[in-house]
Write an enzyme that holds these catalytic residues in place. Sequence first.
Site, PDB file in Angstrom:
ATOM      1  N   VAL A  17       0.822  -1.208   0.000  1.00 61.84           N
ATOM      2  CA  VAL A  17       0.000   0.000   0.000  1.00 61.84           C
ATOM      3  C   VAL A  17       0.862   1.267   0.000  1.00 61.84           C
ATOM      4  O   VAL A  17       0.649   2.184  -0.794  1.00 61.84           O
ATOM      5  CB  VAL A  17      -0.952  -0.004   1.232  1.00 61.84           C
ATOM      6  N   ASP A  35      10.493   3.392   6.224  1.00 57.26           N
ATOM      7  CA  ASP A  35      10.167   2.020   6.614  1.00 57.26           C
ATOM      8  C   ASP A  35      11.211   1.567   7.626  1.00 57.26           C
ATOM      9  O   ASP A  35      12.390   1.926   7.522  1.00 57.26           O
ATOM     10  CB  ASP A  35      10.181   1.090   5.391  1.00 57.26           C
ATOM     11  N   ARG A  40      14.504  -3.265   2.848  1.00 61.20           N
ATOM     12  CA  ARG A  40      13.509  -2.743   1.902  1.00 61.20           C
ATOM     13  C   ARG A  40      13.941  -1.361   1.387  1.00 61.20           C
ATOM     14  O   ARG A  40      13.863  -1.069   0.206  1.00 61.20           O
ATOM     15  CB  ARG A  40      12.153  -2.665   2.609  1.00 61.20           C
ATOM     16  N   THR A  86      -1.901  -4.480   9.493  1.00 65.72           N
ATOM     17  CA  THR A  86      -2.845  -4.692  10.599  1.00 65.72           C
ATOM     18  C   THR A  86      -3.255  -6.166  10.585  1.00 65.72           C
ATOM     19  O   THR A  86      -4.334  -6.517  10.098  1.00 65.72           O
ATOM     20  CB  THR A  86      -4.086  -3.771  10.454  1.00 65.72           C
ATOM     21  N   THR A 121      -6.110  -0.771   7.439  1.00 69.40           N
ATOM     22  CA  THR A 121      -7.475  -1.242   7.680  1.00 69.40           C
ATOM     23  C   THR A 121      -7.651  -1.567   9.162  1.00 69.40           C
ATOM     24  O   THR A 121      -6.850  -2.330   9.724  1.00 69.40           O
ATOM     25  CB  THR A 121      -7.737  -2.511   6.856  1.00 69.40           C
ATOM     26  N   CYS A 261      -6.090  -9.484   3.763  1.00 72.52           N
ATOM     27  CA  CYS A 261      -7.227  -8.551   3.791  1.00 72.52           C
ATOM     28  C   CYS A 261      -8.542  -9.294   4.033  1.00 72.52           C
ATOM     29  O   CYS A 261      -9.075  -9.248   5.130  1.00 72.52           O
ATOM     30  CB  CYS A 261      -7.318  -7.774   2.476  1.00 72.52           C
ATOM     31  N   ARG A 332       1.351 -14.011   1.982  1.00 70.66           N
ATOM     32  CA  ARG A 332       0.791 -13.795   3.312  1.00 70.66           C
ATOM     33  C   ARG A 332      -0.553 -14.490   3.500  1.00 70.66           C
ATOM     34  O   ARG A 332      -1.457 -14.331   2.696  1.00 70.66           O
ATOM     35  CB  ARG A 332       0.638 -12.290   3.578  1.00 70.66           C
TER      36      ARG A 332
HETATM   37  N1  LIG Z   1      -2.059  -5.157   0.299  1.00 66.74           N
HETATM   38  C1  LIG Z   1      -3.305  -4.854   0.012  1.00 66.74           C
HETATM   39  O1  LIG Z   1      -3.863  -5.319  -0.970  1.00 66.74           O
HETATM   40  C2  LIG Z   1      -4.104  -3.905   0.851  1.00 66.74           C
HETATM   41  C3  LIG Z   1      -5.225  -3.298   0.279  1.00 66.74           C
HETATM   42  C4  LIG Z   1      -5.957  -2.416   1.029  1.00 66.74           C
HETATM   43  C5  LIG Z   1      -5.590  -2.166   2.353  1.00 66.74           C
HETATM   44  N2  LIG Z   1      -4.511  -2.786   2.898  1.00 66.74           N
HETATM   45  C6  LIG Z   1      -4.172  -2.464   4.273  1.00 66.74           C
HETATM   46  O2  LIG Z   1      -3.063  -1.564   4.247  1.00 66.74           O
HETATM   47  C7  LIG Z   1      -2.205  -1.803   5.364  1.00 66.74           C
HETATM   48  C8  LIG Z   1      -0.797  -2.113   4.876  1.00 66.74           C
HETATM   49  O3  LIG Z   1      -0.816  -3.307   4.139  1.00 66.74           O
HETATM   50  P1  LIG Z   1       0.363  -3.746   3.164  1.00 66.74           P
HETATM   51  O4  LIG Z   1      -0.175  -4.869   2.350  1.00 66.74           O
HETATM   52  O5  LIG Z   1       0.935  -2.563   2.474  1.00 66.74           O
HETATM   53  O6  LIG Z   1       1.425  -4.279   4.211  1.00 66.74           O
HETATM   54  P2  LIG Z   1       2.936  -4.734   3.929  1.00 66.74           P
HETATM   55  O7  LIG Z   1       3.247  -5.786   4.915  1.00 66.74           O
HETATM   56  O8  LIG Z   1       3.113  -4.979   2.467  1.00 66.74           O
HETATM   57  O9  LIG Z   1       3.788  -3.443   4.243  1.00 66.74           O
HETATM   58  C9  LIG Z   1       3.874  -2.847   5.455  1.00 66.74           C
HETATM   59  C10 LIG Z   1       5.222  -2.151   5.551  1.00 66.74           C
HETATM   60  O10 LIG Z   1       5.222  -1.451   6.771  1.00 66.74           O
HETATM   61  C11 LIG Z   1       6.502  -1.580   7.355  1.00 66.74           C
HETATM   62  N3  LIG Z   1       6.348  -1.343   8.782  1.00 66.74           N
HETATM   63  C12 LIG Z   1       5.833  -2.161   9.742  1.00 66.74           C
HETATM   64  N4  LIG Z   1       5.840  -1.534  10.927  1.00 66.74           N
HETATM   65  C13 LIG Z   1       6.358  -0.301  10.724  1.00 66.74           C
HETATM   66  C14 LIG Z   1       6.610   0.806  11.561  1.00 66.74           C
HETATM   67  N5  LIG Z   1       6.315   0.771  12.855  1.00 66.74           N
HETATM   68  N6  LIG Z   1       7.169   1.900  11.022  1.00 66.74           N
HETATM   69  C15 LIG Z   1       7.470   1.947   9.699  1.00 66.74           C
HETATM   70  N7  LIG Z   1       7.253   0.928   8.857  1.00 66.74           N
HETATM   71  C16 LIG Z   1       6.694  -0.177   9.357  1.00 66.74           C
HETATM   72  C17 LIG Z   1       6.934  -2.991   7.002  1.00 66.74           C
HETATM   73  O11 LIG Z   1       8.349  -3.121   7.078  1.00 66.74           O
HETATM   74  C18 LIG Z   1       6.401  -3.103   5.575  1.00 66.74           C
HETATM   75  O12 LIG Z   1       7.363  -2.723   4.617  1.00 66.74           O
HETATM   76  C19 LIG Z   1      -2.870  -2.935   6.146  1.00 66.74           C
HETATM   77  O13 LIG Z   1      -3.687  -2.390   7.127  1.00 66.74           O
HETATM   78  C20 LIG Z   1      -3.710  -3.635   5.108  1.00 66.74           C
HETATM   79  O14 LIG Z   1      -4.798  -4.303   5.680  1.00 66.74           O
HETATM   80  C21 LIG Z   1      -3.752  -3.636   2.152  1.00 66.74           C
END
Ligand SMILES: NC(=O)c1ccc[n+]([C@@H]2O[C@H](COP(=O)([O-])OP(=O)(O)OC[C@H]3O[C@@H](n4cnc5c(N)ncnc54)[C@H](O)[C@@H]3O)[C@@H](O)[C@H]2O)c1
Length: 425
Positions: A17, A35, A40, A86, A121, A261, A332
């Site tokens: 995201v 990050d 990364r 989340t 989310t 999700c 995941r």
């Molecule tokens: N992937 C999807 O399709 C999607 C779609 C809609 C919503 N979401 C929501 O968006 C959010 C993020 O999902 P994602 O898929 O991008 O996750 P992800 O795991 O791909 O990425 C999260 C990133 O955050 C970093 N991170 C974790 N803790 C951190 C912190 N304290 N400080 C800084 N960086 C930190 C991690 O290293 C990672 O690179 C979630 O809540 C998810 O439910 C995801």
Amino acid sequence: MVNMDNVRLGVIGLGYVGLPLAVEFGKVLPTVGFDINARRIGELRDGVDHTLEVEPELLAEASQLSFESDIEALRACNVYIVTVPTPIDDNRSPDLTPLIKASETLGRVVSQGDVVIYESTVYPGATEEACIPVVERVSGLVYNRDFFAGYSPERINPGDKEHRVTTIMKVTSGSTPEVAEFVDALYRRVITAGTHLASSIAVAEAAKVIENTQRDVNIALVNELAVIFNRLGIDTEEVLQAAGTKWNFLPFRPGLVGGHCIGVDPYYLTHKAQQVGYHPEMILAGRRLNDGMGAYVASQLIKQMIKRRIHVEGARVLVMGLTFKENCPDLRNTRVVDIIAELADYNIAVDVHDPQVNKDEAEAEYGIRPVNAPDTGAYDAMILAVAHREFKALGADGIRAWGKPQHVLYDLKYALDKDSVDLRL
Ligand SMILES: NC(=O)c1ccc[n+]([C@@H]2O[C@H](COP(=O)([O-])OP(=O)(O)OC[C@H]3O[C@@H](n4cnc5c(N)ncnc54)[C@H](O)[C@@H]3O)[C@@H](O)[C@H]2O)c1
């Protein structure tokens, strides 16, 4: 509050995201992509996105975007967007740890007039009940006086090159009417599909969580229908195609529900519902049904093998695809592992083949090392579990070359012609 002409953005969490969003903002305003995962950050600085969401040339287009893992780099920002994971814990309760940690980070860098926007989310209320108090505690600032908040859920669909961050309408919200307008205007700078300004942060949070809950429940319904039709000896896909000719019949298909999700977010909502004394029935029934599909698939395969007099114990089965969805490397919460575990219980030797996954990651996460190439003429059954384009290109004949003379080809995804396979979900 921050002036729109003077926004310096910090995006916290550069995953599926955060990265595409940071890239879009990095084209139009100064943006720090932050990050905690230094590896990364190193890869992104080298122009590599292992999630395959952003191509190297698009990364290069974001001329005002820098990648940082040092919190100091965030200090100069005045608007923050949090896009950290989340997940749920072992008890299927929300695990807010990454959000709390990101909020602590915000607390260290936020200053007078800043706006913090959450995208992760969550359940309705989480931003203002769980996150903002952390920012207040660490910063010593007062919410809605010294700093402000917004919530704008993400709707991207990894692997989907058509629906991208800029071309999906975005829901926005803010902690005061003025902040809401600011947040909305900020997103309108990059979202060409437009925005929908919700009346409150809780409404925007609830909207996101029900989008995925609705999908989960609908898939559960067709999964239940598939189980019924299999007993009746009717082909589910043919039924769904026939019913789908009605204008308002929804085009869901049965299958495993994995990923971070759809299989996870409903638990955020049910957690909150239980907190306020309501025990959700339909949502949790959907979760139970969907979580049981791996075992169901394995049982269907075993029955078919027995019918064909294929000895089950000691058989070799090829599972094609390990990711939670097609054409992307995301492992995941993949529920393909449920099929594998179930088959292993029957003392079946399972090989997994997935051209999209990082093998080391699969091994580290699940103890499963995908084979480089399946053996020819070696398997008693092949399960097409994920409809990667590579498998579709092979076609049923190509896949059958991996089978022993007597084998079962099971297509979970309706990816192959009905008449070319032995079993469909
Ligand atoms: N992937 C999807 O399709 C999607 C779609 C809609 C919503 N979401 C929501 O968006 C959010 C993020 O999902 P994602 O898929 O991008 O996750 P992800 O795991 O791909 O990425 C999260 C990133 O955050 C970093 N991170 C974790 N803790 C951190 C912190 N304290 N400080 C800084 N960086 C930190 C991690 O290293 C990672 O690179 C979630 O809540 C998810 O439910 C995801």
